[in-house]
Design a protein around this motif. Structure first.
Motif, PDB file in Angstrom:
ATOM      1  N   GLU B 315      -9.849  64.441 -41.095  1.00 26.24           N
ATOM      2  CA  GLU B 315     -11.240  64.204 -40.712  1.00 26.24           C
ATOM      3  C   GLU B 315     -12.185  64.611 -41.838  1.00 26.24           C
ATOM      4  N   LEU B 318     -12.145  61.944 -44.444  1.00 24.74           N
ATOM      5  CA  LEU B 318     -12.899  60.769 -44.024  1.00 24.74           C
ATOM      6  C   LEU B 318     -14.401  61.016 -44.149  1.00 24.74           C
ATOM      7  N   ARG B 319     -14.821  62.203 -43.692  1.00 22.78           N
ATOM      8  CA  ARG B 319     -16.248  62.509 -43.765  1.00 22.78           C
ATOM      9  C   ARG B 319     -16.725  62.538 -45.211  1.00 22.78           C
ATOM     10  N   ARG B 320     -15.891  63.096 -46.082  1.00 22.92           N
ATOM     11  CA  ARG B 320     -16.260  63.105 -47.494  1.00 22.92           C
ATOM     12  C   ARG B 320     -16.350  61.661 -48.014  1.00 22.92           C
ATOM     13  N   ALA B 321     -15.396  60.808 -47.597  1.00 24.53           N
ATOM     14  CA  ALA B 321     -15.383  59.429 -48.082  1.00 24.53           C
ATOM     15  C   ALA B 321     -16.635  58.674 -47.663  1.00 24.53           C
ATOM     16  N   ALA B 324     -20.271  62.587 -46.886  1.00 29.19           N
ATOM     17  CA  ALA B 324     -20.626  63.984 -46.640  1.00 29.19           C
ATOM     18  C   ALA B 324     -20.471  64.780 -47.928  1.00 29.19           C
ATOM     19  N   ARG B 326     -20.201  68.548 -49.996  1.00 30.64           N
ATOM     20  CA  ARG B 326     -19.514  69.805 -49.681  1.00 30.64           C
ATOM     21  C   ARG B 326     -20.346  70.638 -48.722  1.00 30.64           C
ATOM     22  N   HIS B 400     -10.232  68.828 -51.877  1.00 30.58           N
ATOM     23  CA  HIS B 400     -10.544  67.591 -52.602  1.00 30.58           C
ATOM     24  C   HIS B 400     -10.466  66.407 -51.649  1.00 30.58           C
ATOM     25  N   PRO B 401     -11.468  65.520 -51.679  1.00 25.58           N
ATOM     26  CA  PRO B 401     -11.498  64.421 -50.704  1.00 25.58           C
ATOM     27  C   PRO B 401     -10.239  63.557 -50.727  1.00 25.58           C
ATOM     28  N   VAL B 402      -9.717  63.286 -51.911  1.00 25.18           N
ATOM     29  CA  VAL B 402      -8.539  62.414 -51.976  1.00 25.18           C
ATOM     30  C   VAL B 402      -7.336  63.099 -51.330  1.00 25.18           C
ATOM     31  N   LEU B 405      -7.662  63.063 -47.632  1.00 24.36           N
ATOM     32  CA  LEU B 405      -7.368  61.758 -47.015  1.00 24.36           C
ATOM     33  C   LEU B 405      -5.864  61.488 -46.971  1.00 24.36           C
ATOM     34  N   GLN B 406      -5.131  62.013 -47.981  1.00 18.48           N
ATOM     35  CA  GLN B 406      -3.685  61.778 -48.017  1.00 18.48           C
ATOM     36  C   GLN B 406      -2.940  62.687 -47.056  1.00 18.48           C
TER      37      GLN B 406
END
Ligand SMILES: Nc1ncnc2c1ncn2[C@@H]1O[C@H](COP(=O)(O)OP(=O)(O)O)[C@@H](O)[C@H]1O
Ligand SMILES: [Mg+2]
Lengths: 226, 408
Positions: B315, B318-321, B324, B326, B400-402, B405-406
């Motif tokens: 989540e 996703l929010r970062r993507a 959002a 930091r 880290h957003p990536v 997500l992974q």
């Protein structure tokens, strides 16, 4: 809302695993015109997702330059990258990434929360987008009540929430059966026809690549094959 | 930017998705905040009880008490000092004009009879009528003693609450025999709290029969050569001034008694300060216990916040993507922990008051329900939410957003 023009040159990305440096992208050059649709194909592990994440400003390149429109985003800090993602970029993922606790309408409206859109406006726009993706009748369902194809349509609606100039999709049909796949492909066509968004799609499916790309690029070992 | 409505709904959603885990964290906060409120109520209650008991014998009054002198030393004493007497009152007022009204009393051994119940502990108090004012004696039936009673040598008395209770039927108008004379009961005192730890226990009056001083000297026992009165109480402007009065009166009396140290001065302000000091040490102990339980509660909240974050890494990605920052992620989790802590705080306040009430009931302690305690509890619970939510929130925001997500 016009599409964004992108220009990447000499983009490298090196991961460090412990003490070991693992170069994944070895100087990628890529120019994409405003409103153009580009597909990227390549074997698993060739660096497609890594490149897409850099294009989507989720990750920063280790080297090279990246112009998003007129802005050089390679040197942006985290806050400015977040801002750019919020205002200009839409993401679609293979595994949808819908929040299970929110309804369909709330999921679609989520990016607008971060863009300070009022709740009423958020709802109106989310409903419009759901109409667009053909799920006008499913507002108050939870994601787990939908089929895979429907979930991906919700995700596409969400990616359009803040009227992005760039739409990115990483294996958007990877988790779908072929009928659902067709629906998603034609939905992308509709979206592009309607908004003129620049699109970059990563896929390993030839058919998808050609359906969604004006141009199909092949990646191997961190470079585009020529 | 914090969207309170959304955040509150999301935080409350935690109860639905993880009822056990969230309730346990909440329980920690309930106990923590509850003990703060409980301890504060009990501490505040003790504080008020001290003030009240001090005021039960008149707050702005200094008391001068004759010391008990052993019979064998009396002979040598009387050459120099005539003990505490009405003479002292006149002399003090002449030397220290700031002093206000004065009242005196003598506790006589004269037997009181014709009283129902156990009369052995009944004390005969011969007092000047002003004692009713200065010692805050409430008359609940009939009247107090009057100056006129004394002037006319009337044989009337006022009895304490315990003495009155022993009678069947009406008390006023009854006659009791004191020594060889009959005294008519004209008033009944309300009950006084007993405080044996004070130099002058207000509870003494519960078992007292009070007669006019002059009448007593005339009809019961003539003034003795030494120590005419046992207690002399003198009014000053304020409670605080009693300290000054004590310091001023001491040397004057010492001179009047030719250096003989046969009186003891009691300044309510001084007692109050001593009691407060003891109480504040106790309060520190209570507050420390409360603080520890609050910290334990905070750690519980931190624990569930970490668990929540681990579960919601996808989540976060996703929010970062979708844009959002930091700070947005940090705030989201901070608000969530503050809301959990605050909910625990609200329940904890009720819990604390109930426990304090029960403890007060069980141990006969006074408990004060101060609204300050409620405010402090709410502020503290939010503070705990911020303090113990900060580290998990910062961790969440630095993923880290990536990678997020992974994460599966
Ligand atoms: N966070 C990471 N740390 C280390 N290596 C990574 C990380 N992410 C990806 N890689 C490596 O980079 C290479 C490219 O990955 P990716 O871009 O996901 O490929 P693709 O999407 O084309 O399958 C792979 O060899 C992968 O193991
Ligand atoms: Mg990939």
């Amino acid at each position: 809302m016009a599409g964004a023009r992108l220009a990447l040159s000499g983009i490298t990305r090196t991961y460090t695993r412990g003490d070991v440096r693992v170069p994944v992208l070895h100087g990628v050059d890529l120019e994409i015109a405003a409103g153009e649709r580009v597909s990227i194909m390549g074997r698993s592990g060739s660096g497609k997702s890594t490149l897409l994440n850099i294009i989507g400003c989720l990750d920063a390149p280790s080297g090279g330059s990246y112009l998003f429109g007129d802005e050089d985003v390679a040197g942006f800090d985290d806050d400015r990258l977040s801002m750019l993602r919020r205002t200009s970029i839409g993401f679609v993922f293979q595994s949808f990434h819908l929040l299970p606790s929110l309804t369909v309408v709330e999921n679609v409206g989520l990016p607008m929360e971060y863009a300070h859109v009022s709740p009423r406006e958020r709802h109106t726009r989310a409903v419009e987008l759901l109409e667009l993706v053909g799920l006008g009748h499913r507002h108050d369902h939870r994601p787990n009540e939908l089929s895979g194809g429907e979930r991906q349509r919700v995700a596409i609606a969400r990616s359009l929430a803040n009227q992005p100039r760039l739409l990115l999709a990483d294996e958007p049909t990877g988790a779908l059966d072929s009928r659902a796949q067709d629906a998603i492909l034609s939905l992308f066509e509709t979206v592009h026809a309607r908004f003129g968004t620049t699109m970059v799609v990563v896929t390993h499916d030839e058919r998808v690549a050609h359906a969604l790309g004006d141009r199909v690029l092949h990646m191997s070992d961190g470079r585009f094959a020529t | 930017m914090i969207r309170w409505g959304t955040e509150v709904r999301r935080s409350l959603g935690q109860f639905r998705t993880h009822p056990l885990r969230t309730s346990l964290a909440l329980l920690g906060m309930v106990l923590g905040v509850g003990s703060v409120v409980g301890m504060m109520s009990i501490g505040e209650g003790a504080q008020r009880e001290i003030v009240r008991s001090i005021e039960a014998l008149g707050g702005n009054v200094v008391h001068i008490r004759a010391k008990d002198v052993p019979q064998e030393r009396l002979g040598e004493l009387v050459n120099d000092s005539r003990g505490l007497s009405r003479e002292d009152v006149r002399a003090l007022k002449a030397t220290l004009p700031e002093l206000g009204r004065a009242a005196w009393a003598r506790f006589s051994p004269v037997g009181v009879s014709d009283l129902p119940g156990d009369t052995t502990s009944v004390r005969l108090v011969s007092a000047s009528p002003l004692i009713f004012d200065l010692h805050r004696l409430d008359v609940v039936q009939g009247r107090a003693l009057l100056a006129l009673d004394e002037a006319a040598g009337r044989r009337v008395c006022v009895v304490g609450a315990d003495v009155a209770r022993a009678f069947d039927g009406p008390v006023l108008g009854r006659r009791v025999r004191i020594g060889y004379a009959y005294f008519e009961i004209v008033g009944v005192l309300g009950p006084k709290p007993a405080r044996r730890d004070l130099p002058l226990d207000p509870g003494t009056y519960n078992r007292a029969v009070i007669v006019p001083f002059d009448t007593a000297i005339e009809t019961l026992a003539p003034a003795e050569p030494y120590k005419e009165i046992d207690v002399l109480s003198i009014e000053v402007d304020t409670l605080e001034r009693t300290l000054w009065a004590k310091r001023a009166i001491g040397p004057v009396l010492r001179t009047l008694h030719r250096g003989v140290d046969d009186v003891e001065l009691v300044a309510p302000e001084e007692i109050l300060q001593q009691k407060r000091e003891t109480q504040s040490i106790l309060n520190i102990v209570l507050i420390s216990i409360a603080a520890i339980s609050l910290v334990v509660g905070g750690i519980g909240v931190m624990n569930i916040m970490l668990a929540n974050i681990m579960e919601r890494i996808g989540e976060i990605g996703l929010r970062r993507a979708i844009g959002a920052s930091r700070a947005d992620i940090r705030d989201q989790f901070l608000v969530e922990s503050v809301i959990i802590c605050f909910s625990g705080g609200v329940i904890g306040v009720f819990f604390g008051y109930i426990v304090a009430f029960l403890v007060g009931l069980g141990f006969g302690l006074e408990v004060a329900f101060a609204w300050e305690a409620t405010l402090v509890a709410f502020a503290l619970s939010m503070l705990v939410g911020l303090a113990f939510g900060l580290w998990p929130a910062l961790r969440a925001s630095s993923i880290h957003p990536v990678e997020a997500l992974q994460h599966e």
